[in-house]
Design a protein around this motif. Sequence first.
Motif, PDB file in Angstrom:
ATOM      1  N   TYR A 135       0.826  -1.212   0.000  1.00 38.09           N
ATOM      2  CA  TYR A 135       0.000   0.000   0.000  1.00 38.09           C
ATOM      3  C   TYR A 135       0.862   1.266   0.000  1.00 38.09           C
ATOM      4  N   VAL A 136       2.045   1.185   0.569  1.00 37.85           N
ATOM      5  CA  VAL A 136       2.962   2.321   0.535  1.00 37.85           C
ATOM      6  C   VAL A 136       3.529   2.495  -0.874  1.00 37.85           C
ATOM      7  N   GLN A 137       3.938   1.394  -1.457  1.00 41.29           N
ATOM      8  CA  GLN A 137       4.547   1.428  -2.782  1.00 41.29           C
ATOM      9  C   GLN A 137       3.546   1.817  -3.856  1.00 41.29           C
ATOM     10  N   GLY A 138       2.347   1.251  -3.763  1.00 44.09           N
ATOM     11  CA  GLY A 138       1.272   1.653  -4.649  1.00 44.09           C
ATOM     12  C   GLY A 138       1.177   0.952  -5.976  1.00 44.09           C
ATOM     13  N   GLU A 139       2.147   0.116  -6.338  1.00 46.32           N
ATOM     14  CA  GLU A 139       2.141  -0.503  -7.659  1.00 46.32           C
ATOM     15  C   GLU A 139       1.245  -1.738  -7.724  1.00 46.32           C
ATOM     16  N   VAL A 140       1.110  -2.442  -6.640  1.00 40.55           N
ATOM     17  CA  VAL A 140       0.369  -3.705  -6.646  1.00 40.55           C
ATOM     18  C   VAL A 140      -1.097  -3.494  -6.298  1.00 40.55           C
ATOM     19  N   LEU A 141      -1.351  -2.767  -5.232  1.00 42.01           N
ATOM     20  CA  LEU A 141      -2.723  -2.587  -4.738  1.00 42.01           C
ATOM     21  C   LEU A 141      -3.209  -1.149  -4.877  1.00 42.01           C
ATOM     22  N   GLY A 142      -2.338  -0.264  -5.324  1.00 42.32           N
ATOM     23  CA  GLY A 142      -2.687   1.146  -5.329  1.00 42.32           C
ATOM     24  C   GLY A 142      -2.274   1.771  -4.008  1.00 42.32           C
ATOM     25  N   ALA A 143      -1.793   2.999  -4.050  1.00 43.11           N
ATOM     26  CA  ALA A 143      -1.339   3.663  -2.827  1.00 43.11           C
ATOM     27  C   ALA A 143      -2.513   3.939  -1.900  1.00 43.11           C
ATOM     28  N   ASP A 144      -2.353   3.573  -0.650  1.00 42.69           N
ATOM     29  CA  ASP A 144      -3.381   3.811   0.357  1.00 42.69           C
ATOM     30  C   ASP A 144      -2.672   3.943   1.700  1.00 42.69           C
ATOM     31  N   TYR A 145      -2.250   5.169   2.008  1.00 46.65           N
ATOM     32  CA  TYR A 145      -1.477   5.395   3.224  1.00 46.65           C
ATOM     33  C   TYR A 145      -2.301   5.149   4.478  1.00 46.65           C
ATOM     34  N   ALA A 146      -3.601   5.441   4.414  1.00 44.87           N
ATOM     35  CA  ALA A 146      -4.450   5.219   5.589  1.00 44.87           C
ATOM     36  C   ALA A 146      -4.511   3.733   5.927  1.00 44.87           C
ATOM     37  N   ARG A 147      -4.664   2.905   4.902  1.00 43.39           N
ATOM     38  CA  ARG A 147      -4.692   1.457   5.105  1.00 43.39           C
ATOM     39  C   ARG A 147      -3.331   0.965   5.602  1.00 43.39           C
ATOM     40  N   ALA A 148      -2.270   1.509   5.030  1.00 49.48           N
ATOM     41  CA  ALA A 148      -0.923   1.110   5.452  1.00 49.48           C
ATOM     42  C   ALA A 148      -0.703   1.448   6.925  1.00 49.48           C
ATOM     43  N   LYS A 158       5.054  -2.617  18.604  1.00 42.46           N
ATOM     44  CA  LYS A 158       5.940  -3.687  19.073  1.00 42.46           C
ATOM     45  C   LYS A 158       7.364  -3.491  18.568  1.00 42.46           C
ATOM     46  N   ASN A 159       7.636  -2.293  18.060  1.00 42.75           N
ATOM     47  CA  ASN A 159       8.977  -1.892  17.629  1.00 42.75           C
ATOM     48  C   ASN A 159       9.515  -2.725  16.477  1.00 42.75           C
ATOM     49  N   HIS A 160       8.639  -3.077  15.542  1.00 41.75           N
ATOM     50  CA  HIS A 160       9.074  -3.787  14.340  1.00 41.75           C
ATOM     51  C   HIS A 160       9.810  -2.785  13.452  1.00 41.75           C
ATOM     52  N   PRO A 161      11.078  -3.045  13.120  1.00 43.82           N
ATOM     53  CA  PRO A 161      11.850  -2.052  12.368  1.00 43.82           C
ATOM     54  C   PRO A 161      11.271  -1.700  11.002  1.00 43.82           C
ATOM     55  N   LEU A 162      10.744  -2.688  10.272  1.00 44.19           N
ATOM     56  CA  LEU A 162      10.176  -2.394   8.954  1.00 44.19           C
ATOM     57  C   LEU A 162       8.889  -1.581   9.064  1.00 44.19           C
ATOM     58  N   ALA A 163       8.148  -1.770  10.146  1.00 43.54           N
ATOM     59  CA  ALA A 163       6.948  -0.960  10.353  1.00 43.54           C
ATOM     60  C   ALA A 163       7.337   0.507  10.506  1.00 43.54           C
ATOM     61  N   HIS A 164       8.333   0.773  11.333  1.00 43.40           N
ATOM     62  CA  HIS A 164       8.807   2.155  11.490  1.00 43.40           C
ATOM     63  C   HIS A 164       9.398   2.675  10.186  1.00 43.40           C
ATOM     64  N   TYR A 165      10.083   1.817   9.459  1.00 46.52           N
ATOM     65  CA  TYR A 165      10.693   2.211   8.188  1.00 46.52           C
ATOM     66  C   TYR A 165       9.626   2.703   7.205  1.00 46.52           C
ATOM     67  N   HIS A 166       8.554   1.930   7.032  1.00 51.85           N
ATOM     68  CA  HIS A 166       7.494   2.316   6.093  1.00 51.85           C
ATOM     69  C   HIS A 166       6.746   3.564   6.577  1.00 51.85           C
ATOM     70  N   LEU A 167       6.548   3.684   7.879  1.00 48.35           N
ATOM     71  CA  LEU A 167       5.942   4.904   8.418  1.00 48.35           C
ATOM     72  C   LEU A 167       6.840   6.107   8.142  1.00 48.35           C
ATOM     73  N   GLY A 168       8.142   5.878   8.231  1.00 45.53           N
ATOM     74  CA  GLY A 168       9.087   6.937   7.915  1.00 45.53           C
ATOM     75  C   GLY A 168       9.017   7.351   6.452  1.00 45.53           C
ATOM     76  N   VAL A 169       8.904   6.373   5.578  1.00 40.67           N
ATOM     77  CA  VAL A 169       8.786   6.658   4.140  1.00 40.67           C
ATOM     78  C   VAL A 169       7.548   7.509   3.862  1.00 40.67           C
ATOM     79  N   MET A 170       6.421   7.135   4.472  1.00 41.41           N
ATOM     80  CA  MET A 170       5.188   7.898   4.240  1.00 41.41           C
ATOM     81  C   MET A 170       5.304   9.322   4.765  1.00 41.41           C
ATOM     82  N   ALA A 171       5.898   9.477   5.934  1.00 40.45           N
ATOM     83  CA  ALA A 171       6.067  10.827   6.490  1.00 40.45           C
ATOM     84  C   ALA A 171       7.020  11.644   5.628  1.00 40.45           C
ATOM     85  N   TRP A 172       8.053  11.005   5.113  1.00 41.85           N
ATOM     86  CA  TRP A 172       9.028  11.698   4.272  1.00 41.85           C
ATOM     87  C   TRP A 172       8.387  12.196   2.986  1.00 41.85           C
TER      88      TRP A 172
END
Length: 316
Positions: A135-148, A158-172
């Motif tokens: 949902y962040v990338q948007g190519e497969v399902l279409g971009a949907d930041y709210a769903r992401a 739970k401090n999952h690093p990839l979760a924070h990473y994708h949240l960081g990408v969206m904020a950026w």
Amino acid sequence: MLCLPAAAQEAAKPDAPRAGISKAWGEALIEEREKAAAAAAGKAEDGDSRREVGTGAGRDGKPPQLSESDRICQEARPGLMAAAEKGDAVAAFRVGVIYEEGCGVRRNRQVAAAYYELAAKKDHLEAKVRLAAFYVQGEVLGADYARARALLKEPAAKNHPLAHYHLGVMAWRGDDSKPAKPDPQAAMKHFKAAADAGLAEAQFIVGQALVEGKDLPKDLKAAAAMLERAANQGYPWAMVILGRLHAEEELPKADPAVAFKWLTIAREGNSDDRMLQSATDLSLEKIKDRLDEKKRAAVLKQVKDFKPKLEWEEKI
């Protein structure tokens, strides 16, 4: 010192290589899968992919020889699919991984997304993160930041690093309103959390930001420490920037041997990356007369013996 903001932006893409995949479930996604995925990037996509399954050219009308990882995935897939249809979240997630990575099958991220959805509905943490990435990338399902964001809420808590990473990408990038409203401060907060939790890509982004002094206060000592963590995990651009900090003597204890080590490892491991080759050549030129033959030989042994040590691995 020449900084590389473009490289940092590239690293912030949600489809950037992720730490931890090389030792995935059952050793099925071993190093050859990463190399194959890198070679096929941008070419083998979804259901219309033309990538042949297996390795080698194949002869006499026979399909290419299967790699060990392809064989394992092919043998496991029917049972996993049957279990997934009965509600097994782990099985559904693993089927998703098989299709996303193209392990023993043609890569199909639409199918992968469907299985991640099944697993996510059963509260599978890793499935939520991988589905959110689509949902962040948007190519497969279409971009949907709210769903992401909804999918990433629990993993981030739970401090999952990839979760924070994708949240960081969206904020950026800014939210999905138009015009977008980037929030570098929020982005760096999430990238820092991902970096602290062991994600090499995030460590590089934070380290680069500390070098530049734009989105974080400039702190070369902290930058070097963060970049070294990413470099030890095998992240090549972290090696380049860390090597340059030492080569250009921007650190209080700059060491040409350390510069030579990281620049050489990065250079030898990424011969097809012209930008990286150029960057390493510039820095190596600055230290060519600052190491005697004995010291150079000792460093080259370290280069030969270097093996990345991951701080974090995705649970597959």
